[in-house]
Scaffold this motif. Structure first.
Motif, PDB file in Angstrom:
ATOM      1  N   VAL A  84     -22.440   2.182 -31.200  1.00 55.47           N
ATOM      2  CA  VAL A  84     -22.279   2.427 -32.627  1.00 55.47           C
ATOM      3  C   VAL A  84     -23.601   2.902 -33.253  1.00 55.47           C
ATOM      4  O   VAL A  84     -23.619   3.791 -34.094  1.00 55.47           O
TER       5      VAL A  84
ATOM      6  N   MET B 105     -24.249   6.498 -32.293  1.00 57.25           N
ATOM      7  CA  MET B 105     -23.391   7.418 -33.033  1.00 57.25           C
ATOM      8  C   MET B 105     -23.927   7.649 -34.450  1.00 57.25           C
ATOM      9  O   MET B 105     -23.986   8.783 -34.930  1.00 57.25           O
ATOM     10  N   LYS B 106     -24.317   6.559 -35.096  1.00 55.33           N
ATOM     11  CA  LYS B 106     -24.840   6.658 -36.465  1.00 55.33           C
ATOM     12  C   LYS B 106     -26.055   7.588 -36.500  1.00 55.33           C
ATOM     13  O   LYS B 106     -26.178   8.454 -37.366  1.00 55.33           O
TER      14      LYS B 106
ATOM     15  N   PHE C 118     -25.959  -6.597 -38.704  1.00 57.36           N
ATOM     16  CA  PHE C 118     -26.779  -5.668 -39.482  1.00 57.36           C
ATOM     17  C   PHE C 118     -25.909  -4.498 -39.957  1.00 57.36           C
ATOM     18  O   PHE C 118     -24.806  -4.283 -39.456  1.00 57.36           O
ATOM     19  N   SER C 119     -26.448  -3.727 -40.916  1.00 56.47           N
ATOM     20  CA  SER C 119     -25.719  -2.575 -41.433  1.00 56.47           C
ATOM     21  C   SER C 119     -26.282  -1.309 -40.786  1.00 56.47           C
ATOM     22  O   SER C 119     -27.494  -1.058 -40.896  1.00 56.47           O
ATOM     23  N   PRO C 120     -25.452  -0.490 -40.100  1.00 53.25           N
ATOM     24  CA  PRO C 120     -25.935   0.756 -39.497  1.00 53.25           C
ATOM     25  C   PRO C 120     -26.578   1.664 -40.554  1.00 53.25           C
ATOM     26  O   PRO C 120     -27.556   2.361 -40.272  1.00 53.25           O
ATOM     27  N   ARG C 121     -26.018   1.620 -41.757  1.00 54.17           N
ATOM     28  CA  ARG C 121     -26.534   2.420 -42.856  1.00 54.17           C
ATOM     29  C   ARG C 121     -28.006   2.055 -43.125  1.00 54.17           C
ATOM     30  O   ARG C 121     -28.880   2.906 -43.199  1.00 54.17           O
ATOM     31  N   GLU C 122     -28.225   0.758 -43.232  1.00 54.17           N
ATOM     32  CA  GLU C 122     -29.577   0.253 -43.493  1.00 54.17           C
ATOM     33  C   GLU C 122     -30.508   0.559 -42.324  1.00 54.17           C
ATOM     34  O   GLU C 122     -31.682   0.896 -42.518  1.00 54.17           O
TER      35      GLU C 122
END
Lengths: 125, 481
Positions: free
Chosen positions: A17, A20-21, A106-110
């Motif tokens: 994941v 990919m991000k 955790f947040s992939p965005r962060e």
């Protein structure tokens, strides 16, 4: 952009994941499934940023970071992922080029934002 | 002239008798005096009394034979150490009257003497009782399993018990008082005692933890310190009492508990991380197409199941270990349990192209066990065997009788366990860093097996393994005859 990020975690679902991000954001991603593999790939490929899990079989994220810092001419900006949060020795982190400690979940965005910040720091230096 | 002589005689008489009797009473008052001193004072008292009486009579010029009679009486009383009458009731002259007065006084003295004798005897008994009580208290202090040390105001060790002697490795000699430094060498502990002595008035009680030694042999003691305060205004510290209680085990249990909680949260966070990351990716529209979105949802569903299984195993093991679920033991056939496990595991084995063999004896070996728990234990072992055996391998289950035990063997042709991990695989959440299978279990399967077999059923689990060859998990349970 051509920036290279190495992602080390023993859980494939996580490396998948994260990779990919970062790829969606236009970064080159290398994946390692344990500390030893990450160490070898980091030496060979010299990534701009290292994202590593703290607890991995064989070599921990901190050991990995310490060895790379000691052996490579340039320190690699590192983001540490951990499920252990407060149990980490602060002094050990402060002595290494660790920019962020992110606690799981955790947040992939962060994470991406932190990687960008790290790359900014990289570009500046 | 005669009157004056009589007065002098009476004065002398009373003076002699008075001082004599005073001395006579003295040894009886103080029971603690040695016998010779007592006898000497008694003798001196009687002699003075006799001299006083004789002197008084001589001065008064009373007929010699009368005086002789009285003297004989008094000497006789002195010899026998008794108190009696010096004249008879019939004597009515002046000497007779004086004699009667003395008689009265002697009766009073006799009562006093008897009273003193009684008191002395009572005191002796009291002292014996006190001494016995002191010995008893010392015995109690000695029998206490906690270490007890008492230091006096001069820094000498005055009382200690066997437990304390063992803790510090010395032998206490109560007759030879020595500074505490000569008996105990541990600096931090000595500082505790002296500090307590100095600050004892302001802080009379303190409980501290003191670690003795280091490394694996380190022991942690809870030291309860109390000061003994004396003086009219309670303004003087006359000693320090230290009681040492071993809390090494409690500390170890607390550490294990904290490790367990930390491990549990770490394990729970792993699937939670995946769920969060994949859900956020879907929300942010990071997936290329519907097929990828489906894949992501599949991961979320799978990780949710993993989280559920993990929580279930943690609860199961914790309930088992706390003894909250009592084992319902009955006599049952081991063969039947193994057959059930074989049936449940066959589809999973077939999927990985693993041959699952159940070689069950036609005889039903019986064990006294909780069916559900034993089934779960065997299932965990067989499930591990299938998980850690590569495709095309083989897992076989067999049972036989060996020296009064029903034995179950689960043999696989799997990856095997390196020698350094053999003991640790039964620890909670331990997963070998060398595990080639990477099967992602809960890390609680084998701890449950060990608990069910060994703690609940009084059996034994054994493990043989060779890397690259495979493993044998063996369960021994007492057979029912």
């Amino acid at each position: 952009m051509g920036f290279k990020v190495l992602v080390a975690d023993d859980e494939a679902v996580i490396t998948n994941v994260v990779a990919m991000k970062l790829r969606n954001a236009g970064l080159n991603v290398i994946v390692a499934m344990d500390g030893q593999e990450a160490y070898e790939r980091a030496r060979a490929e010299r990534p701009d940023v290292l994202i590593t899990d703290l607890q991995m079989p064989g070599m921990s994220g901190l050991e990995l970071c310490a060895r790379l810092t000691a052996e490579l001419p340039e320190p690699i900006a590192t983001i540490l992922l951990t499920a252990k949060g407060f149990e980490i020795d602060r002094s050990e982190i402060d002595s290494l080029p660790i920019l962020r400690v992110m606690t799981k979940p955790f947040s992939p965005r962060e994470l991406l934002a932190n990687v960008r910040e790290a790359l900014g720091v990289c570009a500046a230096s | 002239m005669i009157e004056l002589r009589r007065v002098a005689a009476v004065i002398l008489l009373f003076l002699g008798v008075g001082v004599g009797l005073h001395l006579l009473m003295d040894p009886l008052r103080d029971a603690g005096q040695p016998a010779t001193a007592k006898a000497m004072t008694l003798g001196a008292g009687l002699a003075l009394s006799v001299l006083g009486i004789i002197g008084g009579f001589l001065i008064a010029r009373i007929p010699k034979e009368r005086i002789d009679g009285v003297t004989e009486h008094l000497e006789d009383m002195a010899r026998r150490g008794t108190v009696g009458m010096v004249v008879s009731e019939a004597d009515a002259d002046a000497l007779g009257r004086l004699g009667h007065a003395i008689n009265h006084y002697l009766v009073f003295v006799k009562d006093e003497v008897e009273q003193s004798h009684m008191t002395a005897k009572e005191r002796q008994i009291q002292m014996k009782v006190l001494e016995a009580e002191k010995r008893h208290v010392e015995a109690v202090i000695h029998a206490i399993s906690d270490g007890v040390l008492v230091m006096d105001a001069f820094g000498d060790l005055v009382l200690t018990n066997e437990a304390a002697e063992k803790i510090f490795g010395f032998t206490f000699d109560a007759s030879a008082r020595k500074p505490v430094e000569e008996t105990i060498s541990d600096r931090p502990f000595l500082e505790l005692l002296h500090e307590m002595h100095e600050t004892g008035l302001a802080v009379p009680h303190r409980t501290v933890e003191w670690v003795q030694g280091s490394g694996e042999n380190a022991r942690t003691w809870r030291v309860i310190l109390n000061t003994v305060v004396e003086g009219r205004k309670h303004d003087r510290v006359s000693g320090v009492v230290a009681v040492l209680h071993d809390v090494t085990k409690e500390k170890e249990i607390a550490r294990m508990k904290s490790d367990f909680v930390s491990n549990v949260s770490h394990e729970l966070k792993a699937p939670l991380s995946s769920i969060k990351a994949y859900a956020e990716m879907l929300l942010d529209g990071e997936v290329a197409d519907e097929a990828e979105a489906g894949e992501f949802l599949g991961v979320i569903a799978g990780e949710t199941d993993r989280l559920g299984r993990l929580i279930e195993s943690i609860l199961n093991l914790s309930r088992l270990e706390s003894g909250l679920i009592p084992a319902k033991k009955t006599d049952l056939a081991m063969t039947e349990i193994l057959r059930d496990v074989g049936d449940v595991m066959t589809p999973q084995a077939t999927k990985k192209n693993i041959r699952l063999e159940t070689d069950l004896a036609p005889v039903f070996f019986r064990v006294h066990a909780d069916r559900d728990l034993l089934y779960q234990a065997v299932l965990n072992i067989v499930s591990n065997a299938v998980k850690y055996t590569p495709e095309g391998g083989q897992v076989s289950i067999s049972t036989y009788l060996d020296d009064g035990s029903v034995v179950v063997d689960v043999v696989d042709t799997g990856y095997g366990i390196p020698p350094e991990d053999m003991d640790r695989v039964f620890e909670k959440f331990y997963r070998s860093p060398h595990s080639a299978g990477g099967a992602g279990g809960t890390g609680l399967g084998l701890p449950l097996v060990k608990h069910v077999v060994e703690t609940i059923h009084g059996g034994r689990v054994a493990l043989e393994s060779r890397v690259g060859k495979g493993s044998v998990f063996r369960i021994y349970l007492p057979a029912v005859r």
